[in-house]
Design a protein around this motif. Sequence first.
Motif, PDB file in Angstrom:
ATOM      1  N   ILE A 137      36.625  33.812  42.413  1.00 34.80           N
ATOM      2  CA  ILE A 137      37.688  33.758  41.256  1.00 34.80           C
ATOM      3  C   ILE A 137      38.738  34.454  41.337  1.00 34.80           C
ATOM      4  N   TRP A 138      40.032  33.864  40.987  1.00 40.57           N
ATOM      5  CA  TRP A 138      41.204  34.675  41.148  1.00 40.57           C
ATOM      6  C   TRP A 138      41.991  34.559  39.771  1.00 40.57           C
ATOM      7  N   ASP A 139      42.590  35.529  39.376  1.00 37.75           N
ATOM      8  CA  ASP A 139      43.244  35.748  37.958  1.00 37.75           C
ATOM      9  C   ASP A 139      44.855  35.764  38.171  1.00 37.75           C
ATOM     10  N   ASN A 140      45.418  34.718  37.374  1.00 36.44           N
ATOM     11  CA  ASN A 140      46.662  34.543  37.208  1.00 36.44           C
ATOM     12  C   ASN A 140      47.151  35.452  36.223  1.00 36.44           C
ATOM     13  N   ILE A 141      48.084  36.423  36.460  1.00 37.46           N
ATOM     14  CA  ILE A 141      48.553  37.434  35.696  1.00 37.46           C
ATOM     15  C   ILE A 141      49.982  36.918  35.176  1.00 37.46           C
ATOM     16  N   ALA A 142      50.566  36.321  35.859  1.00 36.84           N
ATOM     17  CA  ALA A 142      51.975  35.733  35.556  1.00 36.84           C
ATOM     18  C   ALA A 142      52.384  34.833  36.538  1.00 36.84           C
ATOM     19  N   ASN A 143      53.484  33.916  36.300  1.00 37.50           N
ATOM     20  CA  ASN A 143      54.009  32.911  36.974  1.00 37.50           C
ATOM     21  C   ASN A 143      53.735  33.067  38.649  1.00 37.50           C
ATOM     22  N   GLY A 144      53.037  32.658  39.421  1.00 39.51           N
ATOM     23  CA  GLY A 144      53.012  32.706  40.727  1.00 39.51           C
ATOM     24  C   GLY A 144      52.339  34.119  41.109  1.00 39.51           C
ATOM     25  N   GLN A 145      51.567  34.656  40.547  1.00 44.78           N
ATOM     26  CA  GLN A 145      51.018  36.022  40.644  1.00 44.78           C
ATOM     27  C   GLN A 145      49.468  36.149  40.344  1.00 44.78           C
ATOM     28  N   PHE A 146      48.603  36.321  41.250  1.00 43.81           N
ATOM     29  CA  PHE A 146      47.350  36.171  41.435  1.00 43.81           C
ATOM     30  C   PHE A 146      46.594  37.443  41.936  1.00 43.81           C
ATOM     31  N   VAL A 147      45.378  37.851  41.324  1.00 48.12           N
ATOM     32  CA  VAL A 147      44.577  38.998  41.523  1.00 48.12           C
ATOM     33  C   VAL A 147      43.136  38.665  41.880  1.00 48.12           C
ATOM     34  N   SER A 148      42.554  39.128  42.641  1.00 53.43           N
ATOM     35  CA  SER A 148      41.071  38.638  42.829  1.00 53.43           C
ATOM     36  C   SER A 148      40.356  39.478  41.933  1.00 53.43           C
ATOM     37  N   ASP A 149      39.449  38.513  41.118  1.00 52.86           N
ATOM     38  CA  ASP A 149      38.716  39.037  40.124  1.00 52.86           C
ATOM     39  C   ASP A 149      37.664  40.103  40.492  1.00 52.86           C
ATOM     40  N   ALA A 150      37.391  40.393  41.669  1.00 55.43           N
ATOM     41  CA  ALA A 150      36.440  41.363  42.421  1.00 55.43           C
ATOM     42  C   ALA A 150      37.107  42.928  42.029  1.00 55.43           C
ATOM     43  N   TYR A 151      38.336  42.802  41.719  1.00 53.66           N
ATOM     44  CA  TYR A 151      39.148  44.110  41.484  1.00 53.66           C
ATOM     45  C   TYR A 151      39.194  44.546  40.020  1.00 53.66           C
ATOM     46  N   VAL A 152      38.882  43.570  39.262  1.00 50.05           N
ATOM     47  CA  VAL A 152      39.084  43.398  37.769  1.00 50.05           C
ATOM     48  C   VAL A 152      37.892  43.684  36.913  1.00 50.05           C
ATOM     49  N   LYS A 153      37.859  44.399  36.087  1.00 54.32           N
ATOM     50  CA  LYS A 153      36.738  44.660  35.124  1.00 54.32           C
ATOM     51  C   LYS A 153      36.484  43.831  34.000  1.00 54.32           C
ATOM     52  N   THR A 154      36.170  42.675  34.151  1.00 53.46           N
ATOM     53  CA  THR A 154      36.050  41.684  32.987  1.00 53.46           C
ATOM     54  C   THR A 154      34.708  41.852  32.305  1.00 53.46           C
ATOM     55  N   GLY A 155      33.679  42.413  32.678  1.00 54.73           N
ATOM     56  CA  GLY A 155      32.396  42.422  32.378  1.00 54.73           C
ATOM     57  C   GLY A 155      31.471  41.315  32.407  1.00 54.73           C
ATOM     58  N   SER A 156      32.200  40.268  33.212  1.00 53.67           N
ATOM     59  CA  SER A 156      31.379  38.962  33.622  1.00 53.67           C
ATOM     60  C   SER A 156      31.706  38.687  35.030  1.00 53.67           C
ATOM     61  N   ASP A 157      30.593  38.015  35.580  1.00 55.36           N
ATOM     62  CA  ASP A 157      30.799  37.672  37.084  1.00 55.36           C
ATOM     63  C   ASP A 157      31.379  36.147  36.997  1.00 55.36           C
ATOM     64  N   GLY A 158      31.477  35.478  35.923  1.00 56.12           N
ATOM     65  CA  GLY A 158      32.082  34.361  35.593  1.00 56.12           C
ATOM     66  C   GLY A 158      33.370  34.091  35.259  1.00 56.12           C
ATOM     67  N   TYR A 159      33.872  32.869  34.721  1.00 59.95           N
ATOM     68  CA  TYR A 159      35.278  32.829  34.036  1.00 59.95           C
ATOM     69  C   TYR A 159      35.302  33.557  32.795  1.00 59.95           C
ATOM     70  N   VAL A 160      36.239  34.366  32.450  1.00 59.96           N
ATOM     71  CA  VAL A 160      36.579  34.776  31.010  1.00 59.96           C
ATOM     72  C   VAL A 160      37.947  34.434  30.422  1.00 59.96           C
ATOM     73  N   ALA A 161      38.488  33.421  31.231  1.00 68.15           N
ATOM     74  CA  ALA A 161      39.682  32.656  30.715  1.00 68.15           C
ATOM     75  C   ALA A 161      39.805  31.359  30.981  1.00 68.15           C
ATOM     76  N   PRO A 162      40.678  30.640  30.497  1.00 65.21           N
ATOM     77  CA  PRO A 162      40.666  29.125  30.848  1.00 65.21           C
ATOM     78  C   PRO A 162      40.917  28.977  32.238  1.00 65.21           C
ATOM     79  N   ARG A 163      40.432  27.808  32.756  1.00 66.79           N
ATOM     80  CA  ARG A 163      40.899  27.477  34.278  1.00 66.79           C
ATOM     81  C   ARG A 163      42.291  27.262  34.332  1.00 66.79           C
ATOM     82  N   CYS A 164      43.002  27.517  35.400  1.00 64.50           N
ATOM     83  CA  CYS A 164      44.587  27.113  35.572  1.00 64.50           C
ATOM     84  C   CYS A 164      44.782  25.749  35.688  1.00 64.50           C
ATOM     85  N   SER A 165      45.542  25.006  35.328  1.00 61.26           N
ATOM     86  CA  SER A 165      45.713  23.633  35.524  1.00 61.26           C
ATOM     87  C   SER A 165      46.534  23.401  36.962  1.00 61.26           C
TER      88      SER A 165
END
Length: 106
Positions: free
Chosen positions: A78-106
Amino acid sequence: MATEDIEITGAEETAEAEPLSAAATLTYPLAPGYNVNVRSGPGTHYPVVRTLPAGSSIPIRCQCPGESVTGPYGTSKIWDNIANGQFVSDAYVKTGSDGYVAPRCS
């Protein structure tokens, strides 16, 4: 310090100064002790557009599948979109879940 994949939201921002939709956006902390690379796409082969300092928190606008990355919070595709054209690996973000916590990017 290790450097890996993540936009920074400043603690100085206030909800009164932002539109309602932005004020409602949740932010998530990066793994402690890691400077995190923000990339132009969902994988380590994409160029680094900036690096976020340890202790940063990020908004997650949407999430998408991408390259598998192992980090302090496990291995994730999973990769997190944080702004237009900017992505971060979810493996470095404490979301409290191993799955999706936000809508899927279209």
